[in-house]
Write an enzyme that holds these catalytic residues in place. Structure first.
Site, PDB file in Angstrom:
ATOM      1  N   GLU A  93      45.595  54.058  10.103  1.00 13.88           N
ATOM      2  CA  GLU A  93      45.137  55.108  10.614  1.00 13.88           C
ATOM      3  C   GLU A  93      46.576  56.694  10.620  1.00 13.88           C
ATOM      4  O   GLU A  93      47.418  55.096  10.456  1.00 13.88           O
ATOM      5  CB  GLU A  93      44.430  55.845  11.800  1.00 13.88           C
ATOM      6  N   LYS A 115      37.187  61.242  10.491  1.00 11.87           N
ATOM      7  CA  LYS A 115      37.207  60.727  11.811  1.00 11.87           C
ATOM      8  C   LYS A 115      36.107  61.082  13.381  1.00 11.87           C
ATOM      9  O   LYS A 115      36.303  62.821  13.535  1.00 11.87           O
ATOM     10  CB  LYS A 115      38.327  60.204  12.770  1.00 11.87           C
ATOM     11  N   CYS A 129      39.671  53.867  14.477  1.00 11.45           N
ATOM     12  CA  CYS A 129      40.426  53.976  15.567  1.00 11.45           C
ATOM     13  C   CYS A 129      39.501  54.257  16.836  1.00 11.45           C
ATOM     14  O   CYS A 129      38.516  53.151  17.242  1.00 11.45           O
ATOM     15  CB  CYS A 129      41.047  55.167  15.989  1.00 11.45           C
TER      16      CYS A 129
END
Length: 267
Positions: free
Chosen positions: A40, A109, A145
């Protein structure tokens, strides 16, 4: 299939970060990898402005990554920032770009990191759709993440056929955070009976770089986990390149012995 996880430490400069992508892609290809995963925020590290660099998937930064993938004949996955939902410059999307070997995909995300004193939602719009893609006879699910703390996304990817879940991260540092990272990667592998490829930013402290406030800038410890939750390979906190072989047979074996996807109840 041989793959590589590129545990890099990015900074503010986009060109320097692209140079890292090129360098590690060349090294991954030389090591026999067909796929290289970057973390990321490969485009620009957190702790720096993001609104001024967001660009579409056909913009100059992504186009250069695409060219590197074509030059090396390798599939690249890397974190970048694309324009937000309103496209007015007020927010961005935290996006994974997948490019090379005839494949083009992207994932925005879903779970934003509003935790531990950081508010990602202040500058980022959340995605709302899981994404999988097929490559060399295997199906891969994409996650980023903070997604790692939410089992349902991993099992949804598995329901969509994923043999492997990829996690690209810039994990926030702090007491116990590296241990949580590895624990969660192992748990998500068990939840979904998938291989988990968790590639994080290296820890800036390992290079003597002071952290920038509460921004999540990485702890390292990129890890490959089997569907039984076993750690197959791991890096330490410093930058590095981690190679591993992916065998779809281990996923079939795990699902035959541990059919949690079949046995689970939905409430």
């Amino acid at each position: 299939m041989r793959i590589a996880l590129a545990q890099i430490i990015t900074g503010r400069d986009l060109a320097e970060n692209l140079a890292l992508v090129e360098d590690y892609s060349i090294r991954a290809k030389a090591g026999g990898a067909e796929l290289v995963v970057f973390p990321e925020a490969t485009m620009r590290a957190f702790g720096n402005s993001l609104l001024d660099i967001a660009e579409p998937l056909d913009g100059p930064w992504a186009t250069r990554v695409r060219a590197i993938a074509d030059e090396q004949e390798i599939l690249i996955i890397a974190g970048m920032f694309t324009p937000g939902a309103a496209d007015d410059g007020a927010k961005v999307r935290n996006t994974l770009l997948v490019t090379g070997r005839g494949i083009e995909a992207s994932y925005d995300k879903i779970h934003l990191f509003d935790a531990f004193g950081f508010a990602e939602s202040d500058t980022v719009d959340a995605g709302d759709e899981p994404v999988t893609f097929e490559f060399e006879g295997m199906t891969f699910g994409l996650t980023t993440c903070y997604d790692l703390r939410f089992p349902d996304l991993f099992t949804e990817n598995a329901d969509r056929g994923a043999d492997v879940n990829i996690v690209c991260a810039s994990w926030g540092s702090g007491p116990g955070k590296a241990e949580q990272w590895k624990l969660l990667a192992r748990a998500r592998a068990l939840d979904s009976t998938t291989l988990v490829l968790a590639c994080g930013q290296g820890d800036p402290a390992s290079q003597g770089i002071e952290p920038k406030g509460a921004a999540p800038t990485g702890v390292g410890h990129s890890v490959v986990v089997s569907p039984f939750g076993n750690v197959l390979a791991e890096l330490d906190a410093a930058p590095g390149l981690l190679f591993t072989e992916l065998d779809p047979g281990v996923v079939k074996d795990a699902r035959a012995k541990l059919p949690v996807l079949t046995n689970r109840h939905r409430f």
